[in-house]
Design a protein around this motif. Structure first.
Motif, short mmCIF file in Angstrom:
data_model
loop_
_atom_site.label_atom_id
_atom_site.label_comp_id
_atom_site.label_asym_id
_atom_site.label_seq_id
_atom_site.Cartn_x
_atom_site.Cartn_y
_atom_site.Cartn_z
N PRO A 1 0.81 -1.23 0.00
CA PRO A 1 0.00 0.00 0.00
C PRO A 1 0.84 1.28 0.00
CG PRO A 1 -0.03 -1.06 2.15
CD PRO A 1 0.68 -2.01 1.23
N ASN A 2 2.13 1.15 0.35
CA ASN A 2 2.99 2.35 0.40
C ASN A 2 3.64 2.66 -0.93
OD1 ASN A 2 2.62 2.67 3.24
ND2 ASN A 2 3.97 0.89 3.49
N ILE A 3 3.40 1.81 -1.92
CA ILE A 3 4.11 1.97 -3.19
C ILE A 3 3.11 2.05 -4.33
CG2 ILE A 3 5.68 0.85 -4.82
CD1 ILE A 3 7.07 -0.35 -2.31
N ALA A 4 3.30 3.02 -5.21
CA ALA A 4 2.45 3.16 -6.39
C ALA A 4 3.25 2.80 -7.63
CB ALA A 4 1.94 4.59 -6.49
N LEU A 5 2.61 2.11 -8.55
CA LEU A 5 3.26 1.79 -9.82
C LEU A 5 2.73 2.73 -10.88
CD1 LEU A 5 3.07 -2.08 -9.57
CD2 LEU A 5 5.14 -0.71 -9.57
N ILE A 6 3.65 3.26 -11.68
CA ILE A 6 3.27 4.18 -12.75
C ILE A 6 3.59 3.50 -14.07
CG2 ILE A 6 3.72 6.44 -13.76
CD1 ILE A 6 4.77 7.14 -10.83
N GLN A 7 2.58 3.39 -14.90
CA GLN A 7 2.73 2.64 -16.14
C GLN A 7 2.69 3.60 -17.31
OE1 GLN A 7 -0.15 -0.57 -16.42
NE2 GLN A 7 -0.42 -0.11 -18.58
N ALA A 8 3.54 3.36 -18.31
CA ALA A 8 3.53 4.22 -19.50
C ALA A 8 3.51 3.35 -20.75
CB ALA A 8 4.75 5.13 -19.52
N ASP A 9 2.65 3.72 -21.69
CA ASP A 9 2.67 3.04 -22.98
C ASP A 9 4.01 3.32 -23.64
OD1 ASP A 9 0.17 2.06 -22.69
OD2 ASP A 9 -0.81 3.69 -23.75
#
Lengths: 532, 318
Positions: free
Chosen positions: A287-295
């Motif tokens: 819950p402390n980590i966010a994943l950022i996704q890019a095409d």
């Protein structure tokens, strides 16, 4: 360890179980270590919790630590490692910046105009920009920067990215205007100035960036240590106030991905610049980590030498392409973090929309084509690739998927530096290609008849003619039409199987705001801030 | 003893000279092209050739060796191709770090393993002996990658007691430095414990069963004196030799531990140099590690000689 813009991760872990068409044991045949699986447990390929980007009003202050893959040289002229690129991008800037949606943001250039049908490009430079030593940025600096990059006397990877630009083609119009005269029209030239080497340096730059780092960027380099990383402080005179928001920045380089993820979990670093889906397994539910996704337009080319048996017959190459179950590969190799591709490199991220029926797996048809070509029993073949990202697993999967058609693949998985020594010579090779902001770059580098990196040794005059028009064409809709024609030729001729386009992942601890993903894994920290 | 020392020091110098020639010859056949490696797969071929010429990587091996040797004599170990920085200060810094890690590891490992080995040998087949033999062997068989990740997860992340990166912040005091080294040292100890423990245990068992021990016991010496003066002195000889031979590996071979705990030592530096065909750097690292190897062996031999008079007098007597 290797130098690619998309990372330097040796593939040491097996992917999660399992896709249709391949059992877990088959996957493990191509994997070299179980260690991370033991430590983190293997998760299946399901939906990904992915963070939205910037929210709220930015705050000034604070410091941030970022984990990036290994760096070698940080001299912008020679630069080619992921870590090195990330370090230099904090210090020095481009004329323009390609955003995640591929719109162009003005940075050191405020506007750009083509003339003579895209052969001449005139850039207006931003006024009031200062280098870190207080000198103003002028057209002389921009001219010197590009002349340095394309000058054959300086060995730079950028020269290969801009073969249509010669030293004499860069000229100053006035103190804040620069004109590029190209060998041939290039409709998307501004994107090429965003190649990673093309950061603007002072006219009198003489190498030794590590000792005398200078640029116009949001941060000043305080120290750089090989295999450790770099420390930065805020550039108080930055032209784009109130940016940057952070007071200090530290970039730590890591020789392998697992320690990066552990450092993120423990809070030793707050951002991981790029990581593969395999490495992200351990943190996807944190819950402390966010994943950022890019095409992205990253892809793998399974190249077949069209001038050598057995791939000199188009039917054999088509048969190979028909053996691949692409949706299964996307799920099995990449946990769904990819788009299915159709044997051409024009990814969905590009503005050119490609109209072409999707090739589906069809073993019966593949066997028929092989029989027609004179290989009713199939044939044995060596497949070369290297220890990098999911490539070894891809190769193992290719071995499984080609077997039913009678193609007996013998795997040759080599160390990266060895593979790159002969990758354009092997008969059957699997190579990773990173995103370029313009589709024409990939098409020209890998499929033009005389291209140095045409690993399939494929020549097609109709294609080359279309490509020249595609490169020159400034209109997106027209480029879409030309692109569709080229894609159809590639799909029919199959110099290379292109099964999927990878997406890029980046991770940040919560509290890090204003951090976006990037198709090129570029790292723009000017807009990032900390929510305390 | 002095003459013995002199001969050994001379031998170290000869070893280094031979090693430098071998290292140069071997690194030359490493696969890959340094210009291509630095500029990447997509750089144009003429740029690669130009860079190779600029670095001098295209000249004959003998010429490069002669130039390098002349430089080393002057204290200039050349410049790293990839990092574009002087080799000697970089190697010296990394060697110091690796010596600190290996030294801390040995300081914990040797007393622990030797004491456990002695205790186990004195009650051969007892519970302590059996448990330690089995657990030690099982843990030692795990790669440091697995034990290291386990230690990091438990003590660094779940409990949050210890830093997971071994490199302390600049200007940290000795206590902070020590705290940062706890996990990697723990990893090393788990990796090597079983080996040293079994070595000590086996020599102890042999020494305990020997004639001189029986004689010492029969002549009425207290057990403590028998163990210290007769058994240990003989039992530790092979263990010392083994530790001496391991020092070079401990200093240069800890690539996985260094990578996992982000502790840039000479192990990861030499690994980088080898995979990137950075020959000046590779030769510098190799030479430094050879030097440590030779010194480690020398120290072990001297200690051996000190404990075993037959060695130091043997050669002179005949």
């Amino acid at each position: 360890m290797e130098k690619r813009t998309d990372g330097s991760f040796p593939a040491t872990t097996p992917p999660g179980p399992t896709a249709e068409g391949a059992t877990r044991r088959q996957f493990l045949a191509g994997a070299s270590s179980l260690a991370l699986g033991v430590a983190f447990g293997l998760a299946g390929a399901a939906a990904w919790p992915v963070a939205a980007s910037a929210q709220g009003t930015p705050r000034r202050g604070g410091s941030l630590k970022i984990a990036v893959p290994a760096a070698t040289s940080i001299d912008p002229v020679r630069l080619n490692s992921s870590g090195g690129i990330a370090i230099v991008q904090q210090v020095a800037e481009y004329l323009v910046y390609a955003e995640p949606d591929l719109t162009l943001r003005p940075v050191l250039a405020t506007s750009w105009e083509p003339s003579e049908g895209g052969k001449v490009w005139t850039f207006a430079l931003r006024r009031g920009v200062k280098f870190h030593d207080g000198r103003p940025l002028t057209a002389d600096d921009v001219v010197a920067t590009f002349q340095r990059l394309v000058d054959p006397a300086n060995a730079s990877p950028a020269a290969g990215a801009m073969p249509f630009l010669k030293k004499e083609g860069v000229a100053k119009v006035d103190d804040h205007t620069v004109r590029f005269t190209l060998d041939r029209p290039i409709g998307t030239f501004p994107y090429f100035t965003h190649t990673y080497n093309c950061v603007i340096l002072p006219a009198d730059y003489a190498g030794n960036f590590a000792e005398k780092p200078i640029g116009t960027g949001p941060f000043k380099l305080v120290s750089y240590r090989p295999q450790e990383g770099a420390k930065f402080e805020r550039n108080a005179d930055y032209w784009d106030q109130p940016k940057p928001y952070l007071d200090r920045l530290e970039i730590q380089t890591f020789e392998s991905p697992q320690p990066m993820v552990l450092a993120l979990q423990s809070g030793d670093v707050q951002v991981v610049q790029q990581l593969s889906y395999i490495d992200a397994q351990g943190i996807r539910n944190d819950p402390n980590i966010a994943l950022i996704q890019a095409d992205a337009a990253d892809h793998r080319q399974l190249c077949m030498r069209t001038d050598m048996k057995p791939f000199d017959d188009k039917r054999v190459r088509q048969a190979v392409a028909l053996c691949f179950d692409r949706p299964a590969m996307v799920r099995g190799l990449l946990g769904g973090l990819a788009d299915v591709a159709n044997d051409h490199p024009i990814a969905p991220i590009y503005p050119e929309k490609i109209e072409l029926a999707q090739r589906q797996a069809n073993i019966a048809q593949a066997r028929q084509l092989l029989a027609d070509a004179g290989y009713p029993q199939g044939f044995p073949i060596d497949l070369y690739t290297h220890q990098y990202l999911e490539l070894p697993q891809y190769a193992a999967l290719a071995q499984q998927m080609l077997a039913p058609a009678g193609i007996k693949v013998n795997l040759k998985v080599e160390p990266t530096n060895l593979y790159y020594n002969h990758w354009t010579e092997v008969g059957f090779g699997l190579t990773d290609w990173t995103s370029r902001p313009v589709a024409a770059q990939i098409l020209a580098q890998s499929f033009r008849g005389d291209a140095e990196w045409n690993a399939a040794h494929w020549k097609n005059e109709a294609f080359d003619t279309l490509l020249a028009r595609f490169e020159a064409e400034p209109d997106v809709a027209q480029r879409g039409k030309l692109g569709s024609e080229m894609a159809a030729i590639l799909n029919d001729e199959v110099p290379a199987v292109i099964a999927y386009f990878n997406k890029n992942l980046r991770a940040a601890r919560t509290g890090v705001k204003g951090l976006t993903g990037s198709m090129s894994n570029y790292l723009d920290m000017a807009q990032t801030w900390l929510d305390a | 003893m002095l003459r013995f020392l002199g001969r050994r020091v001379l031998l170290v110098l000869v070893t280094l000279a031979v090693a430098s020639i071998l290292i140069f010859a071997i690194t030359n056949v490493l696969p890959g092209d340094v210009g291509r490696i630095i500029l990447g797969p997509f750089a144009p071929q003429d740029a690669v050739e130009r860079l190779n010429a600029e670095l001098g990587a295209d000249r004959p091996l003998a010429v490069r060796y002669a130039e390098w040797l002349a430089g080393v004599v002057r204290g200039d170990w050349g410049r790293s191709y990839a990092f574009d920085t002087a080799v000697l200060p970089l190697v010296a810094e990394r060697l110091g770090r690796s010596l600190l890690l290996a030294g801390s590891g040995l300081a914990v490992l040797v007393p622990l393993a030797v004491a456990a080995g002695v205790a186990a040998a004195r009650r051969e087949g007892g519970l302590f002996d059996r448990v330690l033999s089995i657990v030690g062997l099982a843990v030692g068989a795990l790669p440091e990658f697995v034990t290291g990740v386990f230690l990091i997860l438990v003590f660094g992340i779940w409990l949050g007691w210890l830093p997971i990166q071994a490199l302390p912040p600049e200007g940290a005091g000795p206590l902070t430095v020590a705290a940062h080294l706890v996990l990697p040292v723990g990893c090393l100890v788990l990796l090597l414990f079983a080996y040293l423990f079994r070595m000590t245990r086996a020599s102890m068992i042999e020494a305990l069963a020997s004639d001189y021990t029986r004689t010492a016991v029969l002549k009425g010496l207290p057990q403590r004196t028998v163990i210290r003066r007769h058994v240990l002195r003989n039992a530790l000889l092979p263990t010392i030799t083994v530790i001496g031979a391991q020092i070079g590996w401990l200093v240069g071979g800890l690539v996985v531990v260094e990578t996992l705990f982000k502790y840039p030592g000479i192990g990861s530096l030499i690994h980088f140099a080898a995979t990137n065909k950075d020959i000046p750097l590779l030769v510098g690292c190799s030479l430094a590690i050879t030097f440590v190897f030779a010194l480690g062996n020398l120290a072990a031999d001297l200690l051996y000689a000190a404990l075993n008079p037959r060695v130091r007098h043997g050669r002179n007597a005949h």
